[in-house]
Design an enzyme around this catalytic site. Structure first.
Site, PDB file in Angstrom:
ATOM      1  N   GLY A 154      55.111   4.815  46.802  1.00 43.48           N
ATOM      2  CA  GLY A 154      54.639   4.732  48.226  1.00 43.48           C
ATOM      3  C   GLY A 154      53.197   5.509  48.094  1.00 43.48           C
ATOM      4  N   GLY A 196      53.773   9.151  47.190  1.00 43.81           N
ATOM      5  CA  GLY A 196      54.571   9.583  45.939  1.00 43.81           C
ATOM      6  C   GLY A 196      55.505   8.446  45.422  1.00 43.81           C
ATOM      7  N   ASP A 248      55.128   5.338  61.624  1.00 46.56           N
ATOM      8  CA  ASP A 248      54.873   4.583  60.545  1.00 46.56           C
ATOM      9  C   ASP A 248      56.158   3.503  60.342  1.00 46.56           C
ATOM     10  OD1 ASP A 248      53.450   3.202  58.661  1.00 46.56           O
ATOM     11  OD2 ASP A 248      54.149   4.554  57.029  1.00 46.56           O
TER      12      ASP A 248
END
Ligand SMILES: *[C@@H]1O[C@H](CO)[C@@H](O)[C@H](O)[C@H]1NC(C)=O
Ligand SMILES: *[C@@H]1O[C@H](CO)[C@@H](O)[C@H](O)[C@H]1NC(C)=O
Ligand SMILES: *[C@@H]1O[C@H](CO)[C@@H](O)[C@H](O)[C@H]1NC(C)=O
Ligand SMILES: *[C@@H]1O[C@H](CO)[C@@H](O)[C@H](O)[C@H]1NC(C)=O
Ligand SMILES: *[C@@H]1O[C@H](CO)[C@@H](O)[C@H](O)[C@H]1NC(C)=O
Length: 662
Positions: free
Chosen positions: A343, A346, A463
């Site tokens: 992602g 990381g 998010d």
């Protein structure tokens, strides 16, 4: 551990030096003047002392300076020859004498001496010049070479006043020369520069009253095999004496250079002890230096940031802290085979910790952004407990590694199951049933309601999207990835939004692009998009409208169908058969309401929950998608029941939109 290039060359240089020391080395010293601070380097016997920038071999210290003698030596012994190596040293020494007669003539004289015995012989004053006494004169006992500068003739055999003699074990010179023949007067109070050189069994003496520059006058050069008379190791120095005739015998400067014969045994010892010792010291130094540097680098990188560890530790509900060792072992040293996904912040690995499957998020290094998110995630999600939130088990911050350990979600992320394209869609062809989809929407709504209204601090997720919703083995949906989450502190309630544009296109409410702010309403908007995606499936490439780029958005697309009275055409074809139509329509309408362009018209998560549980009717949604108006108008009561809840809860804080989290 490997040596760095610099350390290697340093080591070689040291070894080379040690080896070359064995072959030729030099014994030298240079006193351009004598100061009391030079005393440790000298051996001043009996009357000698440093005074007025010179060695006063027979000084004026007792009022009366008649009838005494003295000696002064350089402290370290000098190896003149070596029997075992069949070698004799060569040397070249230059000194400046200043002899000032106190009577006329002055007496008695001064000598440059080489001897193994530094002790001043008893009764060596007067004519004996501190070299020998009546007993030892002419015997082999003293073992002394003297280059004498005699100011007064004592006897017939002695040279004239003012002579130079080269003596072995005696005050009787084997060779003497009258110095006035060379324009030199010794006891004149004027500096006399003398150079004595010994090479190839010849001792040469040069002299001048004009300083070192003029050293061409060879006074004498008798052949002399010093190894026949002197011990192997000798001391270098001066002696002098006075009688009834007196003078001040001063040495003002002294320079010596000689070859050095290394002793075999010592030399071997030196090599065998010194080389390993030096190697060890250097290795140790290099290792220490590297460790120190690494440590310092690590410390610096830790300190350069807000102190991550402290930030996390001070959060009361911080989850377990793991050691990097444990996590590295659990993931097979972050083996690519254990990689679950990648992602923005990381890589996620699968691992086994304490017999349980876990997911480890390894935040990419050197990303300041990443560290902020890391702290947010540990402190926020760590303090949350909800069955629809992915559980954070622990964390680790070590060696610049930022790691998060989560419960493992065997069924992966939601988005994989929603693509309508079979090839790109879910991995094993699993089709989520309507029941599962309903539960998913319900689960995510519960999680969001908990974040917005249920926990101590209001939390904005910021998010929400299908790929951040994870499914466990029985397809229970859990909201994950709190990297962008921000708390809204209770004690500081004027803050209920947070800045820094973040989120994922397609899930971002229209006002976000104007305000750059995340609010509970922007979370609700993203939830609406997810709800629509769950019911309708995700069109590959999000192609909802080939005609209008602006309308290329699931909310626009569904709203358009709704306007045409064909709302149910939006439903994923794979579940169309099994659905009870009015229930699906309710969820679609709820999704559209959440995607209302005007944030104040979006329902709160509490209302969303009520609709999903059947406690409330779905909000009224206009047939035509309202235009996006900014600044947004506050809701009218007649128009939207739910907004009253939103309004009463949040309107008081609206005038002061401030930001938290940074
Ligand atoms: C010692 O060296 C001299 C000259 O350097 C040489 O003539 C002599 O033979 C050597 N003696 C021994 C025992 O090696
Ligand atoms: C002796 O030493 C002096 C001073 O260091 C130097 O100038 C001179 O060249 C040396 N003479 C020889 C033959 O080495
Ligand atoms: C000469 O010096 C030696 C050694 O210092 C000493 O033993 C001896 O007695 C001295 N002789 C006289 C006459 O003083
Ligand atoms: C000097 O004396 C030593 C010892 O007596 C002797 O071995 C050496 O050969 C002599 N050298 C010369 C050049 O006479
Ligand atoms: C030194 O002077 C004293 C008295 O002035 C005298 O007795 C003695 O003999 C003298 N010594 C020498 C070696 O001339």
């Amino acid at each position: 551990m490997l040596l760095s290039g610099a350390a290697k060359s340093q080591l070689l240089a040291v070894i080379f030096t040690i080896v070359s020391l064995n072959q030729v080395s030099c014994f030298s010293f240079n006193f351009s003047t004598f100061q009391p601070s030079d005393e440790p380097d000298l051996n001043l016997i009996k009357n000698s002392k440093i005074y007025l920038d010179a060695i006063q071999v027979t000084p004026d210290i007792r009022g009366k300076i008649a009838d005494y003698s003295g000696r002064a030596f350089y402290k370290r012994p000098y190896r003149l020859w070596s029997k075992s190596k069949n070698q004799t040293a060569e040397f070249n020494t230059t000194f400046v004498l200043n002899i000032n007669n106190q009577t006329s003539p002055g007496g008695e004289g001064l000598a440059f001496i080489l001897t193994g015995d530094i002790d001043l012989p008893e009764n060596s004053a007067g004519k004996w010049l501190g070299i020998v006494n009546a007993t030892t004169n002419g015997t082999s006992q003293p073992g002394i070479l003297a280059v004498e500068f005699d100011t007064r003739q004592n006897s017939e055999e002695d040279g004239p006043d003012n002579h130079l003699g080269v003596n072995i074990n005696s005050i009787n010179s084997m060779r003497h020369v009258s110095l006035p023949d060379f324009g030199i007067t010794i006891a004149s109070g004027i500096n006399v520069t003398i150079r004595v050189m010994y090479a190839e069994d010849v001792i040469s003496v040069f002299g001048s009253m004009n300083g070192t520059a003029d050293m061409k006058t060879l006074l004498t050069s008798p052949p002399l095999n010093l190894s026949s008379y002197l011990p192997e190791e000798i001391f270098l120095g001066f002696s002098a004496s006075t009688s009834n005739y007196t003078e001040l015998n001063c040495v003002r400067a002294w320079e010596f250079h000689g070859t050095q014969i290394a002793d075999d045994d010592h030399q071997l010892l030196w090599v065998w002890i010194a080389i390993p010792a030096v190697v060890l010291v250097i290795l140790g130094g290099v290792i220490f230096f590297l460790l120190w540097q690494r440590n310092r680098r690590m410390k610096m990188s830790d300190e350069a940031d807000p102190r991550i560890e402290d930030q996390i530790q001070y959060s009361s509900m911080a989850p377990k802290k793991f050691r990097l060792r444990e996590i590295s072992k659990a993931t097979g040293r972050f083996s690519p085979q254990n990689k679950l996904g990648e992602g923005g912040f990381g890589t996620v690995y699968k691992g086994f910790l304490g017999g349980n499957e876990v997911a480890v998020k390894r935040v990419s290094k050197d990303s300041r952004q990443g560290k902020q998110e890391f702290v947010a995630e540990v402190t926020i999600i760590g303090s949350l407990r909800h069955r629809n939130l992915v559980k954070l088990i622990g964390w680790c911050y070590e060696s610049r590694e930022l790691l998060l350990v989560y419960e493992f979600m065997p069924s992966g992320s939601l988005d994989k199951y929603l693509y309508d394209d079979k090839k790109l869609g879910c991995k094993d062809g699993t089709i989520l049933s309507w029941k599962t989809r309903r539960n998913t929407i319900y689960g995510v709504a519960q999680a969001l309601d908990y974040l917005h209204n249920g926990c101590e601090n209001k939390v904005l997720h910021r998010d929400i999207k299908a790929s951040n919703i994870l499914l466990d083995s029985d397809f229970t949906a859990k909201l994950g990835d709190f990297g962008l989450a921000r708390t809204i502190q209770k004690r500081d309630e004027t803050h209920h939004s947070t800045k820094a544009i973040a989120g994922t296109p397609g899930y971002m409410a229209p006002e976000t692009f104007l305000t750059g702010r995340a609010t509970v309403e922007t979370d609700v908007y993203a939830f609406g998009v997810v709800a629509l995606e769950v019911v309708c499936g995700i069109r590959r490439g999000n192609l909802y409208s080939q005609v209008d780029e602006y309308k290329n958005n699931i909310a626009h697309w569904v709203w358009e169908l709704y306007g045409k009275g064909k709302l149910l055409d939006a439903v994923d074809s794979r579940i169309r058969k099994e659905i009870a139509e009015e229930k699906v329509a309710d969820v679609l309408l709820l999704g559209l309401a959440c995607c209302h362009p005007n944030p104040h018209h979006r329902p709160s998560m509490r209302t969303v929950m009520q609709v999903l549980t059947g406690e409330a009717a779905p909000p009224a949604v206009p047939k035509e998608r309202p235009a996006f108006v900014w600044p947004a108008l506050p809701p009218s009561f007649s128009h939207d029941v739910d907004s009253s809840i939103t309004g009463s809860q949040f309107t008081p804080f609206l005038p002061d939109l401030e930001f938290t989290g940074r």
